[in-house]
Design an enzyme around this catalytic site. Sequence first.
Site, PDB file in Angstrom:
ATOM      1  CB  CYS A  90      -5.060  -1.606   4.138  1.00  0.00           C
ATOM      2  SG  CYS A  90      -3.541  -1.081   5.802  1.00  0.00           S
ATOM      3  CE  LYS A 140      -7.653   1.785   3.088  1.00  0.00           C
ATOM      4  NZ  LYS A 140      -6.414   2.508   3.581  1.00  0.00           N
ATOM      5  CD  GLU A 200      -3.258   1.304   2.964  1.00  0.00           C
ATOM      6  OE1 GLU A 200      -2.290   0.324   3.406  1.00  0.00           O
ATOM      7  OE2 GLU A 200      -4.148   2.023   2.306  1.00  0.00           O
TER       8      GLU A 200
HETATM    9  N1  LIG Z   1      -4.034   1.479   7.229  1.00  0.00           N
HETATM   10  C1  LIG Z   1      -5.095   0.579   6.846  1.00  0.00           C
HETATM   11  O1  LIG Z   1      -5.603   1.075   6.507  1.00  0.00           O
HETATM   12  C2  LIG Z   1      -5.363  -0.288   8.527  1.00  0.00           C
HETATM   13  C3  LIG Z   1      -5.094  -0.230   9.546  1.00  0.00           C
HETATM   14  O2  LIG Z   1      -3.851   0.112   9.756  1.00  0.00           O
HETATM   15  C4  LIG Z   1      -6.229  -0.902  10.322  1.00  0.00           C
HETATM   16  O3  LIG Z   1      -6.858  -1.480   9.443  1.00  0.00           O
HETATM   17  O4  LIG Z   1      -5.423  -1.480  11.420  1.00  0.00           O
END
Ligand SMILES: NC(=O)CC(=O)C(=O)O
Length: 283
Positions: free
Chosen positions: A160, A119, A48
């Site tokens: 994520c 996302k 990401e």
């Molecule tokens: N960074 C993200 O999108 C998610 C995350 O860090 C988490 O769900 O904890």
Amino acid sequence: MSSTTYSSFKLACIQLKVTSDKSANLINAKSKILEASRNGAKVIVLPECFNSPYGTKYFSEYAENIPQGESVKTLSEAAKEAKAFVVGGSIPERDSSGKLYNTCTVYDTEGNLIVKHRKVHLFDIDIPGMIKFQESETLSPGSSLTQFETDYGKIGIGICYDMRFPEMAMIAARKGCIAMIYPGAFNLTTGPLHWELLQRARALDNQFFVATCSPARDMKSTYNAWGHSTVTDPNGQIVATAEHDEAIIYADIDLEKIKQTRQMIPVSSQRRFDLYPDISAHK
Ligand SMILES: NC(=O)CC(=O)C(=O)O
């Protein structure tokens, strides 16, 4: 797309060291993609936010139009040279109306951009004294689910925080995906708590492979990524994992393992849609 039937393929997750220098990030990403390909990887995953530091204050400065931006150009060249499918982690995307998204682009072995995933679930959390992060301060959410075809089978994409929503993986599995890939950047609070647990849960629930790919940890940056890029098999067992430094991890994705797991524990044919809805019928 090849007409050969494959029983396995090698997948690589590149836990890239991401800096504030976008050009350096792109050069590093391309060089690591080519290294993974020389080592036999056919599906290669980036983390990401691989071209920019991860933080709401950076997204606008690093954002690019897709497909015109330099990141798409670099990843397309890399996929073509590597002759591999490339799941291009994510980058901040700016659309024609100026809205920003956290977007993953995917390339086939000839370097064609075949799909993009924005996302869907934005990372808005507040754990007092530990971490507050509000992606929605600058980003807009995507509005569709994403799967793409490879020579080896269909693969679903989430980014994520999307991993926390089991519905996405469940829909992908019931639509015939062999794996879910999540470029992600958990942190030093949520990483140790949930990163491994979530991916093993998604893999076990759906009896398919799950791969996560994080940036390497940089304690000098404003967001400290957890690292620990991981590949989990259909039994919920970890088959490859990294620590927190820059690294490439490799896993053999044995497609027979999906069939065997589902034959031995046939939950997918034992569901009781008379008692609860089949959410894969929704989209
Ligand atoms: N960074 C993200 O999108 C998610 C995350 O860090 C988490 O769900 O904890």
